[in-house]
Design a protein around this motif. Structure first.
Motif, mmCIF file in Angstrom:
data_model
loop_
_atom_site.group_PDB
_atom_site.id
_atom_site.type_symbol
_atom_site.label_atom_id
_atom_site.label_comp_id
_atom_site.label_asym_id
_atom_site.label_seq_id
_atom_site.Cartn_x
_atom_site.Cartn_y
_atom_site.Cartn_z
ATOM 1 N N PHE A 271 -4.411 -68.337 16.871
ATOM 2 C CA PHE A 271 -5.544 -68.042 15.997
ATOM 3 C C PHE A 271 -6.073 -69.308 15.329
ATOM 4 C CE2 PHE A 271 -6.384 -67.282 11.391
ATOM 5 C CZ PHE A 271 -7.684 -66.832 11.528
ATOM 6 N N MET B 282 -9.618 -61.649 16.316
ATOM 7 C CA MET B 282 -8.268 -62.007 16.775
ATOM 8 C C MET B 282 -7.230 -60.962 16.386
ATOM 9 S SD MET B 282 -8.184 -64.813 18.549
ATOM 10 C CE MET B 282 -6.499 -65.405 18.401
ATOM 11 N N TRP C 277 -14.101 -64.139 13.117
ATOM 12 C CA TRP C 277 -13.134 -64.636 14.095
ATOM 13 C C TRP C 277 -11.742 -64.064 13.831
ATOM 14 C CZ3 TRP C 277 -13.434 -66.839 18.649
ATOM 15 C CH2 TRP C 277 -12.318 -67.456 19.182
ATOM 16 N N TRP D 72 0.837 -65.814 17.956
ATOM 17 C CA TRP D 72 -0.542 -65.392 17.648
ATOM 18 C C TRP D 72 -1.124 -66.192 16.494
ATOM 19 C CZ3 TRP D 72 -2.429 -63.392 13.071
ATOM 20 C CH2 TRP D 72 -3.717 -62.879 13.117
#
Length: 939
Positions: A425, A344, A340, A421
């Motif tokens: 995330f 991202m 993940w 971000w």
């Protein structure tokens, strides 16, 4: 004697019950099978008698010397009866010698070890719990003994119910939401358009992956009373190998090895040396002569290697369900998080690359770099004492252009983007984790009450109090003792941070001394680039110091954590994790913080330099700014650290295993190694790290800090992190599948304390990026000049035409005759104009030497300072508001998942009710057929 006679009589009755001699047709094969089952109980019974009546010794009654072609008497009996056992099961090292009982766990000890009594009692109690056992001596060393354990169906069912192991009982019913005709038409057009496109290359081929039944079925805690509810095609494969090993490990952790209330558990026997190793087996070899596409996978390990650990599938998604099935939920969650995080990083890397390319495309239009490159008549003051010469400002043209690549108009946007971000995330990871927890049946899972660490028991065994959960007495640590230990531990942490600061101080002294040395160097290349050479060598030396201190920090963190005496293993792990992260984070970033916020900030000015210990003049920034030093520091440290970590992660196990294989090849030849049983091959592999997944998480968390904390100074950091992580996933997968022994499959709901550390780094990144933009870069001084002092002052514009004259306005004038004696340069600057220089320039906002207050701060300096403070406050508050707004708007649980969970709960209740009703109806019909009736029956 009376007890012995009673147990013998009970065994006789069991034989007659199992053979069922009341049948008219007697089946002799059933009698033989029953005798074999009872013989196991007889062996256990006589072993117990032997343990009582004889002195303690290693039980070698089950020991067979290593022989690749040996078979047991049980196997020969089975063959006589007529049951065919595949020869492959007997020789592949995954089964007992009878070829039927699968090996669920391996214990290893040495005959020469003196802890024979504890092993004797421990193994006798293992058999009393119902586990079956065989022993094998090693083929390479007769002193090494392998204890093979197998859990029969009855033991697995009993402990699966106690451990609340969830097993599949009904296939899932998928339903579609009600759609409107218009939406259906759109979906049909989209699907038709997708049909023209090529297949998704990142998805794994479904034909090569096995049908993981538990992912398509509703699951419930296993219950022997309701065993008819569960989908059982084969009792031998109903519990997968990872679950079987976990159940056996659960039993081993609760078996006594000595008289006493706390003398239990395999971990204590491993710590005191009674056993050398304990591990579950890999499922055969990870390589095959045949192609997986034509012949399929030999086993799950082979499938994982081909679909996950092979370098040829680096661009494909990870088979997380298969990873979870083989290694357990804890390791599966780590790879899910790593995947993940890597996914991202794609948008962050793309935006960072865009910022860099924006700097490249606008380089020729940058007014500041143009003025620096054309400033041939501006002579800069020396940057060090005596040996550094005067230099033209145009000599730093290349550095000015490189600085513009990272410090341009898009930098502020990128800093805001990365702060947002980081929040997105973490928030979307919570949603992803919720989906994984639902798919892997971790929603309702709660950790068991942990056992107390043996060290804690030994230290505080005299003081006890009642456990509020179990109601049993347990060792107790007084509050005063705990506080005193925490104070000592905190003092140790503070001392080690001071050691880091001292190391940074040493690097600063090195930089100050080396600048003068390189300025007087014989080679013109180094002499003309003395500051860059100083920065480069300082970063490399700093990296070596970082790696050396990391070794010291691990030992200090281990000592301090043991000094605190944590009560349980999870408390010990969290305390050790926090210390190691704090040490390594400070160690890795301390020099970066110095360059970002202190380098060139407190140097004074020519004629009145501030000195270290009244001797060394503090280092100044390059005429084009300090950002180039920060970029070089981050780039070198990040590349070297990731390269070293990847080498140590894979290189060290590869070298160790290669050396082991080389010794075996010399002794037994090439054929002997391939014919070794599986337990021998796994024993020769490297054990998993003593701290579990700590090193893997720590490496990624430190990388996350580099990617977010100083990203405003180095926009290419996300791209480097992305490239590293694509390699890291396959490196870790290859290491787990091929180089390490199979770790115990353990369960976990999330990534633990690391999530809190990630949140802390996200908050810190906002603050540091605000200071980097405001203090380290020239963004604020340029903005103030454009709106207040430039050609466009008062017009509300800030384009490149408004930056004309910025370089000259950012430099102050110094009278050469005002130099101190110890800092006066050896050359007088006559090589520039033919006569000695009278004036030189330096980066600062100060009055000229002939003003009423020579070298005092100008009004522009205070305007810039106020703008910097205002920017920090506005930037932090704005970004924190955006972060909190995003956190509020993104729910932790997706709506469709919440609906699925509610519907599943409803369907499970309906299914259980229907199954129970069906069972009652069958029982009632059977009673009617048998003519039995009961009065006052409840419906």
């Amino acid at each position: 004697e009376g007890r012995e006679n009673l147990q013998v009589n009970q065994l006789e009755t069991q034989i007659w019950k199992k053979t069922d001699v009341q049948k008219t047709d007697v089946d002799f094969s059933e009698i033989l099978n029953a005798i074999q089952e009872i013989a196991k109980d007889v062996n256990i019974f006589f072993d117990e008698l032997e343990g009582v009546n004889s002195p303690s010794k290693d039980d070698d009654s089950l020991l067979h010397h290593g022989n690749l072609t040996s078979t047991s008497d049980d196997a020969s009996r089975l063959e006589v009866v007529g049951e065919e056992v595949p020869d492959k099961n007997k020789t592949n090292g995954l089964y007992f010698r009878d070829g039927k009982c699968r090996i669920d766990y391996i214990l290893v000890y040495r005959k020469s070890n003196l802890q024979t009594e504890k092993r004797e009692v421990f193994e006798r109690n293992i058999r009393a719990e119902g586990l079956q056992m065989e022993k094998e001596s090693s083929l390479t060393n007769s002193d090494i003994i392998f204890v093979k354990l197998h859990a029969p169906w009855e033991v697995l069912g009993k402990y699966a119910e106690l451990m609340n192991v969830r097993m599949p009982f009904r296939r899932k019913i998928y339903y579609l939401h009600r759609r409107y005709k218009f939406m259906n038409r759109i979906e049909k057009q989209i699907s038709r358009f997708r049909g023209w496109l090529p297949r998704k290359p990142m998805k794994l081929d479904k034909e090569t992956l096995p049908d993981l039944e538990e992912n398509d079925c509703y699951t419930a805690p296993f219950s022997q009373q309701r065993i008819h509810h569960f989908i059982i095609h084969n009792k031998d494969t109903f519990f997968n190998n990872a679950t079987r090993s976990r159940i056996v490990h659960h039993i081993l952790q609760r078996v006594k090895y000595e008289e006493g209330k706390n003398k239990i558990g395999l971990n204590r026997l491993l710590s005191n040396g009674s056993y050398e190793a304990a591990f579950p087996l890999h499922e055969g070899s990870y390589r095959s002569k045949n192609s997986i596409k034509t012949h399929g996978a030999e086993n799950h390990r082979h499938l994982l290697y081909e679909c996950w650990a092979s370098w040829g599938v680096w661009y494909k998604y990870q088979p997380l369900d298969l990873v979870r099935r083989y290694f357990g939920e804890k390791i599966g969650l780590y790879f899910a998080w790593l995947g993940w995080y890597t996914g991202m990083l794609f948008p962050a890397a793309f935006i960072g690359l865009f910022v860099f390319l924006y700097g490249v495309t606008t380089l020729n239009h940058c007014q500041v770099s143009k003025e620096v490159c054309q400033a041939t008549d501006i002579i800069m003051c020396p940057i060090c004492d005596k040996y550094c010469p005067f230099m033209r400002l145009s000599d730093s043209c290349i550095y000015a252009k490189v600085t513009h690549l990272f410090d341009n108009g898009a930098t502020v946007f990128f800093a805001v983007f990365m702060a947002v971000w980081a929040t997105v995330f973490l928030e979307f990871w919570k949603r992803r984790r919720a989906v994984i927890a639902y798919d892997w049946d971790l929603i309702d899972w709660e950790e068991e009450e942990e056992e107390i660490r043996p060290q804690f028991e030994a230290k505080y065994s005299k003081k006890e109090r009642m456990n509020p959960i179990s109601g049993k007495p347990e060792p107790y640590q007084a509050f005063a003792d705990k506080c005193s230990r925490l104070i000592v531990s905190a003092s140790g942490i503070f001392f080690m941070i001071c050691v880091v600061i001292a190391a940074v101080f040493g690097i600063v002294i090195y930089r100050v001394v080396t600048v003068s040395t390189f300025a007087a160097f014989k080679w013109a290349l180094i002499r003309n680039n003395s500051q860059v050479a100083t920065t480069g060598t300082a970063v490399c030396i700093n990296f070596c110091i970082i790696m050396l201190l990391n070794v010291l920090y691990e030992k200090v963190a281990l000592f301090l954590t043991n000094l605190e005496q944590p009560r349980t293993e999870s408390e010990w792990e969290n305390s050790f994790t926090l210390k190691m992260f704090l040490f390594q984070f400070v160690n890795l970033n301390s020099s970066t913080f110095y360059i970002a916020f202190f380098l060139g900030r407190f140097t004074g000015h020519p004629g009145a330099y501030l000195r270290l210990i009244n001797r060394w003049r503090l280092e100044e920034c390059h005429p084009s700014g300090c950002l180039i030093d920060l970029c070089m520091q981050m780039g070198i440290i990040m590349v070297l650290k990731q390269t070293w970590n990847n080498f140590m992660e894979l290189g060290y196990p590869l070298i160790q295993n290669w050396w082991t294989r080389r010794k075996l090849r010399q002794e037994y030849g090439t054929q002997g190694k391939t014919s070794f049983p599986q337990w021998e091959k796994d024993y020769n592999l490297q054990p998993m790290n003593a701290y579990g997944l700590f090193d893997e998480y720590l490496e990624m968390i430190l990388q996350f800090g580099f990617t977010t904390i100083f990203v405003a100074a180095f926009p290419l950091a996300p791209l480097l992190a992305l490239l590293n992580n694509i390699i890291e996933i396959r490196l870790d997968a290859y290491k787990f599948v091929t180089q390490w022994r199979r770790p115990l499959a353990s369960r976990a709901k999330d990534i633990g304390i690391w999530y809190g550390i990630l949140e802390g780094i996200g908050i810190l990144s906002v603050i540091t990026n605000a200071f980097v933009i405001a203090v380290t870069s020239d963004f604020i001084p340029r903005l103030v000049y454009a709106y207040k002092y430039g050609p466009c002052a008062g017009q509300g514009e800030a384009g490149q035409k408004c930056m004309v004259g910025y370089v000259n306005a950012s430099l102050s004038v110094f009278l050469v005759s005002d130099f101190e004696n110890r800092s006066e340069p050896t050359s007088n600057g006559s090589e520039f104009s033919g006569s000695p220089l009278k004036y030189c320039r330096y980066r600062d906002y100060r009055d000229p030497p002939h003003s009423p207050v020579p070298y005092g701060y100008t009004l522009q300096f205070w305007h810039i300072l106020a703008a910097r403070l205002a920017f920090i406050i506005v930037f932090e508050h704005l970004v924190f508001c955006i972060k909190h707004l995003i956190s509020y708007l993104i729910p932790d649980l997706p709506k469709d998942l919440r609906d699925r969970m509610r519907r599943e709960k409803y369907l499970i209740q309906e299914m259980m009710y229907e199954a129970e009703l069906e069972r009652l109806q069958k029982e009632r019909k059977e009673r009617k057929k048998n003519g039995k009736s009961y009065h006052n029956e409840w419906p």
